[in-house]
Enzyme design. Structure first.
Site, PDB file in Angstrom:
ATOM      1  N   ASP A  14       1.825   0.416   0.904  1.00  0.00           N
ATOM      2  CA  ASP A  14       0.951   0.778   2.024  1.00  0.00           C
ATOM      3  C   ASP A  14      -0.521   0.432   1.778  1.00  0.00           C
ATOM      4  OD1 ASP A  14       3.214   1.792   3.231  1.00  0.00           O
ATOM      5  OD2 ASP A  14       2.885   3.806   2.444  1.00  0.00           O
ATOM      6  N   LYS A  17      -0.973  -4.599   3.222  1.00  0.00           N
ATOM      7  CA  LYS A  17      -0.481  -5.976   3.010  1.00  0.00           C
ATOM      8  C   LYS A  17      -0.204  -6.675   4.332  1.00  0.00           C
ATOM      9  CE  LYS A  17       2.990  -4.236   0.738  1.00  0.00           C
ATOM     10  NZ  LYS A  17       2.622  -2.825   0.625  1.00  0.00           N
ATOM     11  N   GLY A  41       7.094  -0.763   5.703  1.00  0.00           N
ATOM     12  CA  GLY A  41       6.513  -0.590   7.033  1.00  0.00           C
ATOM     13  C   GLY A  41       5.157  -1.270   7.016  1.00  0.00           C
ATOM     14  N   HIS A  42       5.056  -2.419   7.651  1.00  0.00           N
ATOM     15  CA  HIS A  42       3.823  -3.207   7.617  1.00  0.00           C
ATOM     16  C   HIS A  42       3.184  -3.196   9.003  1.00  0.00           C
ATOM     17  CE1 HIS A  42       5.509  -5.553   3.902  1.00  0.00           C
ATOM     18  NE2 HIS A  42       5.342  -4.277   3.688  1.00  0.00           N
ATOM     19  N   GLN A 225       6.440  -2.958  -0.691  1.00  0.00           N
ATOM     20  CA  GLN A 225       6.143  -1.931  -1.691  1.00  0.00           C
ATOM     21  C   GLN A 225       4.915  -2.361  -2.514  1.00  0.00           C
ATOM     22  OE1 GLN A 225       9.897  -2.851  -1.473  1.00  0.00           O
ATOM     23  NE2 GLN A 225       9.505  -1.547   0.275  1.00  0.00           N
TER      24      GLN A 225
HETATM   25  P1  GDP Z   1       1.442  -2.133   4.141  1.00  0.00           P
HETATM   26  O1  GDP Z   1       2.753  -1.453   3.961  1.00  0.00           O
HETATM   27  O2  GDP Z   1       0.813  -2.508   2.837  1.00  0.00           O
HETATM   28  O3  GDP Z   1       1.485  -3.288   5.094  1.00  0.00           O
HETATM   29  O4  GDP Z   1       0.468  -1.046   4.776  1.00  0.00           O
HETATM   30  P2  GDP Z   1       0.832  -0.040   5.992  1.00  0.00           P
HETATM   31  O5  GDP Z   1       0.787  -0.785   7.259  1.00  0.00           O
HETATM   32  O6  GDP Z   1       2.029   0.762   5.678  1.00  0.00           O
HETATM   33  O7  GDP Z   1      -0.386   0.972   5.859  1.00  0.00           O
HETATM   34  C1  GDP Z   1      -1.712   0.554   5.953  1.00  0.00           C
HETATM   35  C2  GDP Z   1      -2.385   1.338   7.079  1.00  0.00           C
HETATM   36  O8  GDP Z   1      -3.778   1.158   7.004  1.00  0.00           O
HETATM   37  C3  GDP Z   1      -1.961   0.856   8.458  1.00  0.00           C
HETATM   38  O9  GDP Z   1      -2.010   1.938   9.349  1.00  0.00           O
HETATM   39  C4  GDP Z   1      -3.061  -0.171   8.799  1.00  0.00           C
HETATM   40  O10 GDP Z   1      -3.240  -0.324  10.208  1.00  0.00           O
HETATM   41  C5  GDP Z   1      -4.252   0.481   8.179  1.00  0.00           C
HETATM   42  N1  GDP Z   1      -5.309  -0.418   7.679  1.00  0.00           N
HETATM   43  C6  GDP Z   1      -5.177  -1.610   7.054  1.00  0.00           C
HETATM   44  N2  GDP Z   1      -6.392  -2.071   6.664  1.00  0.00           N
HETATM   45  C7  GDP Z   1      -7.288  -1.136   7.060  1.00  0.00           C
HETATM   46  C8  GDP Z   1      -8.715  -1.006   6.913  1.00  0.00           C
HETATM   47  O11 GDP Z   1      -9.390  -1.837   6.325  1.00  0.00           O
HETATM   48  N3  GDP Z   1      -9.284   0.115   7.458  1.00  0.00           N
HETATM   49  C9  GDP Z   1      -8.569   1.085   8.077  1.00  0.00           C
HETATM   50  N4  GDP Z   1      -9.219   2.137   8.556  1.00  0.00           N
HETATM   51  N5  GDP Z   1      -7.230   0.996   8.226  1.00  0.00           N
HETATM   52  C10 GDP Z   1      -6.605  -0.086   7.699  1.00  0.00           C
HETATM   53  P1  IMO Z   2       5.505  -0.910   2.084  1.00  0.00           P
HETATM   54  O1  IMO Z   2       6.085  -2.305   2.023  1.00  0.00           O
HETATM   55  C1  IMO Z   2       5.196   3.070   0.357  1.00  0.00           C
HETATM   56  C2  IMO Z   2       8.690   4.549  -1.807  1.00  0.00           C
HETATM   57  C3  IMO Z   2       9.430   5.747  -1.231  1.00  0.00           C
HETATM   58  C4  IMO Z   2       9.911   6.400  -2.515  1.00  0.00           C
HETATM   59  C5  IMO Z   2      10.263   5.187  -3.390  1.00  0.00           C
HETATM   60  C6  IMO Z   2      11.734   4.809  -3.366  1.00  0.00           C
HETATM   61  O2  IMO Z   2       5.286  -0.418   3.452  1.00  0.00           O
HETATM   62  O3  IMO Z   2       4.307  -0.804   1.192  1.00  0.00           O
HETATM   63  P2  IMO Z   2      13.275   3.612  -1.534  1.00  0.00           P
HETATM   64  O4  IMO Z   2      13.592   4.017  -0.131  1.00  0.00           O
HETATM   65  O5  IMO Z   2      12.639   2.284  -1.663  1.00  0.00           O
HETATM   66  O6  IMO Z   2      14.436   3.786  -2.468  1.00  0.00           O
HETATM   67  O7  IMO Z   2      12.188   4.713  -2.014  1.00  0.00           O
HETATM   68  O8  IMO Z   2       9.490   4.112  -2.901  1.00  0.00           O
HETATM   69  N1  IMO Z   2       8.532   3.398  -0.892  1.00  0.00           N
HETATM   70  C7  IMO Z   2       7.378   3.067  -0.317  1.00  0.00           C
HETATM   71  N2  IMO Z   2       6.178   3.693  -0.325  1.00  0.00           N
HETATM   72  N3  IMO Z   2       5.344   1.894   0.986  1.00  0.00           N
HETATM   73  C8  IMO Z   2       6.521   1.246   0.986  1.00  0.00           C
HETATM   74  O9  IMO Z   2       6.683   0.006   1.485  1.00  0.00           O
HETATM   75  C9  IMO Z   2       7.629   1.854   0.354  1.00  0.00           C
HETATM   76  N4  IMO Z   2       8.928   1.517   0.193  1.00  0.00           N
HETATM   77  C10 IMO Z   2       9.470   2.471  -0.594  1.00  0.00           C
HETATM   78  O10 IMO Z   2       8.578   6.589  -0.506  1.00  0.00           O
HETATM   79  O11 IMO Z   2       8.853   7.065  -3.141  1.00  0.00           O
HETATM   80 MG    MG Z   3       3.702   0.311   4.524  1.00  0.00          MG
END
Ligand code: GDP
Ligand code: IMO
Ligand code: MG
Length: 435
Positions: A14, A17, A41-42, A225
């Site tokens: 999270d 990416k 979840g991206h 991840q």
């Molecule tokens: P990922 O799994 O690495 O793709 O990240 P996620 O999408 O799960 O979580 C990142 C969260 O931060 C999402 O809600 C994005 O919309 C948000 N986000 C990404 N870059 C920024 C930033 O520079 N500032 C803020 N405020 N939010 C951001």
């Molecule tokens: P993105 O790509 C954050 C965490 C779960 C748990 C551990 C194992 O959005 O960054 P799993 O279901 O993979 O067996 O869970 O890994 N986890 C993540 N945490 N971002 C993710 O993906 C994750 N994918 C798995 O919360 O701690």
């Molecule tokens: Mg994510």
């Protein structure tokens, strides 16, 4: 310049990416997922519209780009079909733009049941998984009993394989976990319905990517991840079941290491973690509430509240070495805007560590965590908005100092800084495709 770029997380996922991959895709021909499944979840925000992707690579918003799902991934056919329908409903055409490796492994209902059953059982290690069946699906792959995308091409063989695996799983579900058994017909019928649609996306991924590299096309490999969730290098056992670090690119797509030109690590300016496991710089009380609210820190896949904490340079340095990072991208700078003081963990203090272990040989694990306290450096906050700033020179002076200090501590360049969730809220210091 045409290049292959890896974008991967340096923390516990999270890091943002998805946003960065979507931003960089403007200059790319292919975006490739190499590991993980719909536990990812991206989040992409383009023209004020929010799209959360779980299995489809984050380049799909750019019309000319081909999205590739490599052999190192695990795929839930049900969730993949749903995701494609969601994209089509948002006018994002997926036809002939999504390629899947025939060697990718399937996540089926029994993997989900096993994942959930284990997490419910108190005398097993509870990981806090996403409940998507990731662990059991990867176990099957390694045990050589997994069902692959190519199995969809022969429904008779598929039926036999499902029956055989289900015998094994139903025995455990019913006798050990006291859960309901699963009828193979439910799984088989669902797969049979989506088989031809999924098979229409199957391509020889290593050949296509090899040719693309020879033809001087640009490729982004998108990690899911993060480094600290990697099954080998992360905070085991509180990890996911794949190699989210750079080695996963080669094994998970069939592209050799000589062909990786630039490796970008993505790091929030603070840290978060969903699920259980060690988190040395974790914060509680009002700072946690601040990060949660200002950073909108709820999981993109499960909606769970993310744990939050200060940036840990010791772990970041580890991620730099393991992934041979070329540069770093810092995200969520704007989230720090209202803090009076910002802490960075610059080292660890070991109290009563077992004398047979030297500090430099220390392995970050649950066992040794108890003896360690973080050493912090405190920097002044800037109390000004950085939201949406796109040029480094317009950042508040104290924000610049903060970034420069991180760069000094890590010893690699910070090439990109994200100042908001939208594609255009990005500062580029050196563009990975243009250096
Ligand atoms: P990922 O799994 O690495 O793709 O990240 P996620 O999408 O799960 O979580 C990142 C969260 O931060 C999402 O809600 C994005 O919309 C948000 N986000 C990404 N870059 C920024 C930033 O520079 N500032 C803020 N405020 N939010 C951001
Ligand atoms: P993105 O790509 C954050 C965490 C779960 C748990 C551990 C194992 O959005 O960054 P799993 O279901 O993979 O067996 O869970 O890994 N986890 C993540 N945490 N971002 C993710 O993906 C994750 N994918 C798995 O919360 O701690
Ligand atoms: Mg994510």
């Amino acid at each position: 310049m045409n290049k292959t770029i890896v974008v991967l997380g340096t923390q516990w996922g999270d890091e943002g990416k998805g946003k960065i991959v979507d931003f960089l895709t403007e200059n790319s021909d292919f975006v490739v997922r190499y590991q993980g499944g719909n536990n990812a979840g991206h989040t992409l925000i383009v023209n004020k519209k929010k799209i959360v992707l779980h299995q489809i690579p984050s380049g799909i918003m750019h019309k000319k780009v081909i999205s590739v799902i490599g052999n190192g991934t695990v795929i839930s056919p049900t969730s993949l079909v749903k995701e494609i329908k969601m994209l089509e409903a948002n006018n994002i055409c997926c036809k002939d733009r999504v390629y899947i490796s025939p060697n990718a492994s399937l996540i089926l209902n029994y993997h989900i049941s096993m994942d959930l059953a284990r997490e419910k059982r108190l005398n097993e290690i509870v990981i806090g998984t996403t409940g998507k069946g990731i662990g059991p699906a990867y176990e099957d792959k390694i045990s050589r009993i997994g069902i692959k995308i190519y199995d969809l091409a022969n429904l008779n063989v598929l039926k036999l394989k499902i029956k055989r695996v289900l015998n094994y799983y139903n025995y455990q579900l019913v006798n050990f976990y006291k859960e309901k058994s699963i009828d193979y017909k439910v799984i088989f019928n669902e797969l049979a319905q989506s088989a031809s649609f999924i098979l229409s996306m199957v391509r020889n991924v290593p050949e296509i990517l090899y040719k693309a590299i020879k033809d001087k096309k640009s490729i982004i490999f998108e990690g899911a991840q993060g480094t600290l969730l990697d099954v080998d290098h992360g905070t085991y056992p509180y990890v996911t079941s794949s190699n989210s670090t750079v080695g996963g690119v080669c094994t998970g797509t069939g592209v050799g290491p000589k062909h990786l030109d630039y490796i970008l690590g993505v790091s929030k300016v603070y840290m978060t973690r969903v699920g259980l496991g060690p988190f040395l710089t974790e914060v509680f009380d009002e700072i946690d509430d601040y990060f949660f609210l200002k950073g909108n820190e709820s999981g993109s896949t499960t909606g769970r509240r993310r744990r939050t904490g200060w940036l840990d340079i010791v772990l970041l340095r580890k991620a730099i070495k393991i992934n041979s990072l070329t540069a770093l991208c810092l995200t969520k700078l704007d989230v720090l805007d209202e803090l009076k003081e910002i802490k960075i963990c610059i080292d660890y203090k070991f109290s009563s560590i077992n004398s047979s272990i030297r500090k430099e040989d220390f392995i970050f694990s649950q066992n040794t965590l108890e003896n360690i306290t973080p050493i912090y450096e405190t920097l002044p906050g800037w109390n000004e908005s950085t939201a949406g700033i796109t040029n480094f020179k317009f950042l508040p002076i104290l924000a610049k100092k903060y970034i420069n200090r991180i760069q000094e501590l890590i010893g690699i360049p910070i090439d990109i800084i994200s100042t908001g969730p939208s594609r255009d809220e990005t500062i580029v210091i050196r563009h990975p495709f243009k250096i």
